[in-house]
Design a protein around this motif. Structure first.
Motif, PDB file in Angstrom:
ATOM      1  N   ARG B  12     -17.369  13.181  -1.538  1.00  0.00           N
ATOM      2  CA  ARG B  12     -16.570  13.432  -2.576  1.00  0.00           C
ATOM      3  C   ARG B  12     -17.717  13.721  -4.009  1.00  0.00           C
ATOM      4  O   ARG B  12     -17.485  14.533  -4.781  1.00  0.00           O
ATOM      5  N   ASP B  86      -8.400  10.656  -7.881  1.00  0.00           N
ATOM      6  CA  ASP B  86      -8.017  10.894  -6.447  1.00  0.00           C
ATOM      7  C   ASP B  86      -7.450  10.064  -5.709  1.00  0.00           C
ATOM      8  O   ASP B  86      -7.813   9.606  -4.382  1.00  0.00           O
ATOM      9  N   ASN B  87      -6.526   9.204  -5.944  1.00  0.00           N
ATOM     10  CA  ASN B  87      -5.442   8.425  -5.390  1.00  0.00           C
ATOM     11  C   ASN B  87      -6.133   7.418  -4.616  1.00  0.00           C
ATOM     12  O   ASN B  87      -5.890   7.240  -3.643  1.00  0.00           O
ATOM     13  N   ASP B  88      -7.384   6.707  -5.227  1.00  0.00           N
ATOM     14  CA  ASP B  88      -7.875   5.642  -4.507  1.00  0.00           C
ATOM     15  C   ASP B  88      -6.906   4.628  -4.368  1.00  0.00           C
ATOM     16  O   ASP B  88      -6.956   3.708  -3.498  1.00  0.00           O
ATOM     17  N   GLU B  90      -3.816   4.355  -4.071  1.00  0.00           N
ATOM     18  CA  GLU B  90      -2.897   4.478  -2.980  1.00  0.00           C
ATOM     19  C   GLU B  90      -3.498   4.220  -1.569  1.00  0.00           C
ATOM     20  O   GLU B  90      -2.773   3.712  -0.807  1.00  0.00           O
ATOM     21  N   MET B  91      -4.504   4.876  -1.606  1.00  0.00           N
ATOM     22  CA  MET B  91      -5.121   4.767  -0.180  1.00  0.00           C
ATOM     23  C   MET B  91      -5.376   3.215   0.007  1.00  0.00           C
ATOM     24  O   MET B  91      -5.355   2.666   1.019  1.00  0.00           O
ATOM     25  N   ARG B  93      -3.793   0.391  -1.181  1.00  0.00           N
ATOM     26  CA  ARG B  93      -2.628  -0.194  -0.862  1.00  0.00           C
ATOM     27  C   ARG B  93      -2.270   0.102   0.460  1.00  0.00           C
ATOM     28  O   ARG B  93      -1.716  -0.854   1.222  1.00  0.00           O
ATOM     29  N   ARG B  94      -2.479   1.163   1.024  1.00  0.00           N
ATOM     30  CA  ARG B  94      -2.049   1.911   2.367  1.00  0.00           C
ATOM     31  C   ARG B  94      -2.700   0.981   3.382  1.00  0.00           C
ATOM     32  O   ARG B  94      -2.131   0.505   4.678  1.00  0.00           O
TER      33      ARG B  94
END
Lengths: 301, 300
Positions: B12, B86-88, B90-91, B93-94
């Motif tokens: 990235r 870039d949605n770190d 959410e990743m 938490r998942r």
């Protein structure tokens, strides 16, 4: 079985789920419907251990999903509605990273990724960065990430969002295929026409609680049966009202000019008896019908 | 790869414009210094290629110091950029329910930061070599500078990673990062000065002697001590540490002092970095029910 016990979740000073108790049996495709979109989303996110409840727990095959040692994270796959990706990775790299997080590497990972790409018809997009993917392919990439470690449960948040008719049909066929292979599916969706042939059970949420639940045919019949009755009375309105008031299965009687509107809780035979009683009482009826309702108005959100 | 997230992080970062711009800017600053030195010392070139190495020794001194300064300045902004993209969140938490994921996540971030610092150092080798030649400094100093940059990138990166993980908001993370850096850079000095002053005012010469040990221990947690030792090695001038020691009444005339003190400071810096990384992993691993409850309480 996926079991929710006394699940209570509050966020931003608002109760989203309130003492939710429900069981979802293996082998079913359960749709979460209803106007409470926050509650439906929270059900999936707590089942995927993304959000933690204030009270209660979620059990998957007897183990809490929040217990790291139990390893339940291998048994479910979660698909979010906003298709969370690392946009500067390519498809293969992204899936490789996802599999590595589940400690699946090497040749086995490569084979699995190739199978997923072929299954979801993504071969054309393997050279693109994820941010370059067409919008209609992103739900499928997200679905691939959910199934990549071969879970037995799928938790899907609006899997049909962003798809046109053909895309929805393809997504539905894939879900049916996964179901036939033994996966159980819990999905948050709107009541679009494809759902009637897909879902085995539905759970309708209102204000953080389950309003209606059960097999989809029974739920639809129940909703249809609760439609208001409308009578057009040409004469002897008082006689009609007398009959209605003495019947325990009649509620919420409203008189609108020469029309009488009420709800009837009985079955078809009891309704026929009611109609006969009204006519025998000398009431002249021009029309007796159930109001039309749009099923989507009730189940669509 | 043992850490799948590190590979993803590097891909990235490598595919963004930021890394290339950083390398260009970094080397432009260093090249400018060399050019300025040449401009202001043109008389040295008047008689053939004769030049005064003593003047150019300070060129290497300045370039080394600026490199360290750029790293310390660059890392908080760089880490901020790494965390907000870039949605770190959410990743995180998942996947946080997967054992070991928190550790891999933190290590991937610090690994990326140190890789970027290493890349910047390698890209600056031509400039450094030129400065080394002009100044007559031994080539081993370039190697030592590399170690120094890795040390500072590890130290600063660890604190930044901890700060941005503990604070969900980017501004708050940056503020916490700056605060912790300032605490170590200036707070240790101010605290040791405070202790020395209190001892001197209240209890006389014996107390000052005892407080000198405590002050030196406090100052050893200041990472700039390592830089001071390194720069003193280039210039042969240890006046900064000598002045501090004489101010607080510490006897630094022994040979063991030079050998141990700077090594101790380096070790302290590494341990502090490891401590912050450990705290970052612990923060991610702690009972998320409590964390979500705290978030709920903050919003009420």
């Amino acid at each position: 079985m996926l079991e929710f016990q006394n699940l209570t979740v509050s966020r931003d000073n608002r109760r989203i789920l309130d003492q939710l108790n429900m069981e979802v049996v293996d082998g079913s495709i359960v749709g979460l419907l209803g106007p409470d979109s926050d509650a439906k989303r929270m059900v999936l996110r707590t089942a995927a251990a993304i959000e933690y409840p204030d009270e209660g727990d979620v059990f998957l095959e007897g183990d809490s999903v929040f217990d790291k040692k139990a390893g339940t994270f291998m048994k479910y796959g979660y698909m979010s509605d906003d298709h969370v990706f690392f946009h500067q990775l390519k498809l293969f790299e992204y899936y490789e990273m996802c599999l590595s997080i589940y400690k699946i590497r090497g040749r086995m990972a490569r084979i699995r990724i190739e199978d997923i790409i072929e299954l979801l018809d993504l071969e054309k997009y393997t050279d693109l960065y994820l941010e370059e993917l067409p919008l209609e392919m992103r739900p499928f990439v997200s679905l691939g990430q959910a199934i990549i470690h071969e879970p037995v449960w799928l938790l899907l948040d609006h899997p049909f969002n962003g798809l046109d008719g053909l895309g929805r049909e393809r997504m539905k066929n894939l879900l049916v295929q996964f179901h036939d292979q033994g996966m159980s599916i819990l999905l948050n969706c709107s009541m679009v026409p494809e759902m009637t042939g897909l879902l085995t059970d539905v759970l309708v949420f209102e204000e953080g609680k389950i309003a209606v639940s059960g097999p989809i045919e029974e739920v639809v019949e129940q909703i249809m049966h609760e439609r208001p009755v409308r009578m057009h009375v040409l004469s002897n309105m008082d006689g009609a009202l007398d009959v209605l008031k003495t019947n325990d299965l009649v509620e919420r009687v409203i008189v609108d000019g020469s029309h009488v509107i009420f709800r009837f809780r009985g079955d078809d035979i009891e309704e026929a008896r009611l109609l006969s009683a009204i006519v025998k009482n000398g009431v002249l009826l021009q029309n007796y019908t159930r109001d039309r309702i749009n099923l989507d108005d009730i189940l669509w959100r | 790869m043992l850490n799948p997230l590190l590979r993803a992080e590097w891909l990235r970062e490598g595919r963004s414009n930021r890394l290339a711009v950083s390398i260009i800017f970094y080397n432009a600053v260093l090249a400018l210094i060399i050019i300025l030195f040449m401009i202001f010392n043109t008389e040295s070139f008047q008689e053939g290629y004769y030049f005064d190495p003593a003047v150019y020794r300070f060129q290497y001194f300045i370039i080394s110091a600026i490199q360290v300064g750029l790293i310390l300045l660059f890392i908080p902004f760089s880490v901020w950029g790494i965390f907000i993209r870039d949605n770190d969140g959410e990743m995180l938490r998942r996947y946080r329910v997967i054992p070991g994921f928190s550790r891999k996540y933190v290590l991937s971030k610090i690994g990326l930061i140190m890789s970027i610092a290493l890349l910047l150092y390698i890209s600056s080798l031509p400039v450094l070599s030129l400065a080394c030649i002009y100044s007559g400094v031994a080539w081993t100093e370039i190697i030592r500078l590399g170690f120094m940059l890795m040390f500072f990138s590890f130290w600063s990166g660890s604190i930044a990673v901890y700060a941005f993980i503990c604070r969900q908001n980017g501004i708050r993370g940056f503020s916490l990062d700056v605060f912790i850096n300032l605490f170590f850079f200036t707070g240790t000095l101010l605290l040791s000065e405070f202790i020395h002053s209190v001892a001197a005012l209240s209890q006389g010469a014996d107390a000052v002697a005892d407080s000198a040990d405590i002050c030196m221990l406090l100052v050893s947690f200041n990472p700039l001590v390592c830089l001071t030792g390194y720069l003193a090695n280039i210039t042969g001038d240890n006046s900064v540490i000598n002045a501090f020691c004489s101010h607080i009444g510490f006897d630094n005339s022994g040979k063991m002092f030079s050998f141990t003190f700077f090594k101790l400071a380096g070790l302290a810096g590494i341990l502090i970095g490891l401590l912050f990384l450990y705290r970052a992993v612990a923060y991610l691993d702690q009972d998320a029910r409590r964390r979500d409850a705290l978030v709920k309480a903050e919003t009420l």
